[in-house]
Design an enzyme around this catalytic site. Structure first.
Site, PDB file in Angstrom:
ATOM      1  CE  LYS A   1      -4.030  -2.261   2.062  1.00 49.84           C
ATOM      2  NZ  LYS A   1      -4.745  -2.546   3.316  1.00 49.84           N
TER       3      LYS A   1
ATOM      4  CB  VAL B   1      -3.036 -10.628   5.941  1.00 52.31           C
ATOM      5  CG1 VAL B   1      -3.943  -9.621   6.608  1.00 52.31           C
ATOM      6  CG2 VAL B   1      -3.205 -10.650   4.454  1.00 52.31           C
TER       7      VAL B   1
HETATM    8  N1  GLU Z   1      -4.831  -8.455  -0.051  1.00 50.23           N
HETATM    9  C1  GLU Z   1      -5.261  -8.231   1.268  1.00 50.23           C
HETATM   10  C2  GLU Z   1      -6.649  -7.646   1.287  1.00 50.23           C
HETATM   11  O1  GLU Z   1      -6.873  -6.647   0.659  1.00 50.23           O
HETATM   12  C3  GLU Z   1      -4.309  -7.376   1.974  1.00 50.23           C
HETATM   13  C4  GLU Z   1      -4.671  -7.282   3.358  1.00 50.23           C
HETATM   14  C5  GLU Z   1      -3.548  -7.009   4.252  1.00 50.23           C
HETATM   15  O2  GLU Z   1      -2.419  -7.436   4.073  1.00 50.23           O
HETATM   16  O3  GLU Z   1      -3.837  -6.315   5.233  1.00 50.23           O
HETATM   17  O4  GLU Z   1      -7.526  -8.162   1.910  1.00 50.23           O
END
Ligand code: GLU
Length: 427
Positions: A66, A257
């Protein structure tokens, strides 16, 4: 000599062996991760990487993507345009909350999914493929190697991406997404599925630590974009535990995550940890512990005020001529100390020597303050003789009609040592 830092990292992993929590299971492929893996890496801005544990094991970057996509969106569109779509307030909500700020209609920040999906949509590209390619190219450039997408995790997440799809439709209804929501969710999910190691993440973090430069010195982010990204990581990076994290650990960070965790200490290091079991906030249990311990052992809290050098300027007389010897790196606070010494020179005709031989770096503010000080000393009647063999002040007009540069200033008396300093740059 064998560097002690690698050994320290091994001991750090031993000290953080206790585990708890559970692996993320809302993405089926992540539920299959080996929960006992653990790794840590530390990278310096000039490209040195120290690592321990499963440091070459790849895992998916997930939400750690992000801040980097946010950086690219700002670089593409400019900060103002990005701020019109995505706010920068910590939300305290879960990362996948289906919500927008009631007053502004914007996602609360780019570190929760709503803001991250919006940021993904702001990255420029003629179509989704180009956007995906630019994002992967950018991550690869700052990681220092060609990265790839973990297609199995990608397919697995896409098949369960209902919440993110709901978020994308919500963004589309308020006019934030220009593209079809399903396309953006697909691209965002690919971005989350980039496979990285802790070494990659530490290198990526070190680019942010270096103000947006890679170890080879090439600038990939402007200082303004870099600062924005680090500020948002500091306030919103750790899901709904951001406040606790900033006070307790004090390192701008982002977790994912899959169990990854990166931290950036501006001007110093990039740090990455990996261990798949997560706590109730979605942060890696051992990753958090590793950061806590690192912080305690190495004193890496952002809010630990830097110690100001006790003496940056020394005044002495050489054959009756005042010589102001300045030492160290100069920022605002050190430049202010130098100016105070300038101000203590009584008005008169005497030559003043300002010796910058032992100054290594002068930031922009300090440079302007010093030049202004030199101009004022001149205006008070003091011919200033500047000794700046490394040209730390660059070539600048000091307001005296004379260009300040590394060479011995023209005319007048200067002590032998200063003649040598000048000769070195003339030669
Ligand atoms: N791809 C995951 C989602 O958007 C990323 C979440 C994360 O790492 O917090 O749910």
């Amino acid at each position: 000599m064998r560097m002690p830092i690698g050994r320290y990292l091994e001991l750090l992993l031993d000290a953080c062996a206790d585990d708890g929590g559970g692996v993320a299971d809302y993405i089926p492929e992540l539920a299959a991760a080996d929960p006992d893996r653990v790794a840590v890496a530390l990278a310096t801005p000039d490209g040195e990487v120290y690592a321990a544990g499963d440091a070459d094991l790849e895992f998916t970057i997930q939400s750690i993507s992000k801040p980097f996509t946010y950086a690219l969106a700002i670089a593409d569109r400019g900060l103002d345009e990005v701020l019109e779509s995505i706010d920068v307030e910590p939300s305290g909500d879960a990362f996948n909350e289906i919500s927008l700020d009631e007053a502004t209609g914007r996602p609360r920040n780019p570190m929760i999914n709503a803001g991250a999906i919006a940021a993904h949509g702001l990255v420029e590209g003629a179509d989704q493929d180009e956007r995906d390619r630019r994002i992967l190219d950018f991550y690869s450039e700052i990681a220092g190697r060609r990265l790839r997408i973990d297609e199995a995790v990608f397919e697995s997440e896409l098949s369960t991406a209902d919440r993110n799809t709901a978020i994308a439709y919500m963004l589309r209804t308020v006019g934030t997404l220009e593209q079809p929501p399903l396309e953006v969710v697909r691209g965002y999910t690919r971005q989350c599925s980039v496979a990285v190691t802790v070494r990659d993440l530490a290198r990526m973090a070190a680019v942010l630590a270096a103000g947006g430069r890679t170890p080879s010195g090439s600038r990939v982010l402007s200082p303004e974009v870099n600062r924005q990204v680090l500020s948002v990581m500091a306030t919103c990076g750790m899901y709904d535990a951001a406040g606790d994290w900033l006070t307790h650990i004090g390192i701008p960070a982002k977790s994912g995550v899959a169990g990854g965790l990166v931290g950036v200490l501006p001007g110093q290091v990039g740090i990455a940890a990996f261990s798949p079991r997560l706590d109730e906030h979605g942060n890696s249990v051992r990753g958090v512990r590793i950061f806590e311990r690192l912080n305690r052992d190495m004193g890496l809290h952002l809010m630990d005020a830097a110690e100001v050098a006790p003496a940056v300027v020394r005044r002495r007389l050489h054959d009756g001529i005042p010589v102001l010897e300045v030492t160290g790196d100069l920022r605002f606070v050190e430049a202010e100390r130098v100016l105070r010494t300038f101000a203590e020179e009584r008005e008169g005709e005497d030559v003043v020597v300002v010796d910058l031989t032992h100054v290594h770096h002068v930031n922009d503010v300090a440079r302007r303050l010093l030049l202004e000080g030199i101009r004022r000393l001149n205006a008070d009647g003091h011919p200033v003789r500047l000794v700046d063999p490394d040209r730390v002040l660059g070539s600048a007009e000091a307001g005296t009609g004379e260009i300040v540069h590394g060479e011995q200033p023209r005319g007048g008396y200067v002590p032998d040592r200063y003649e040598d300093a000048g000769a070195a740059t003339r030669g």
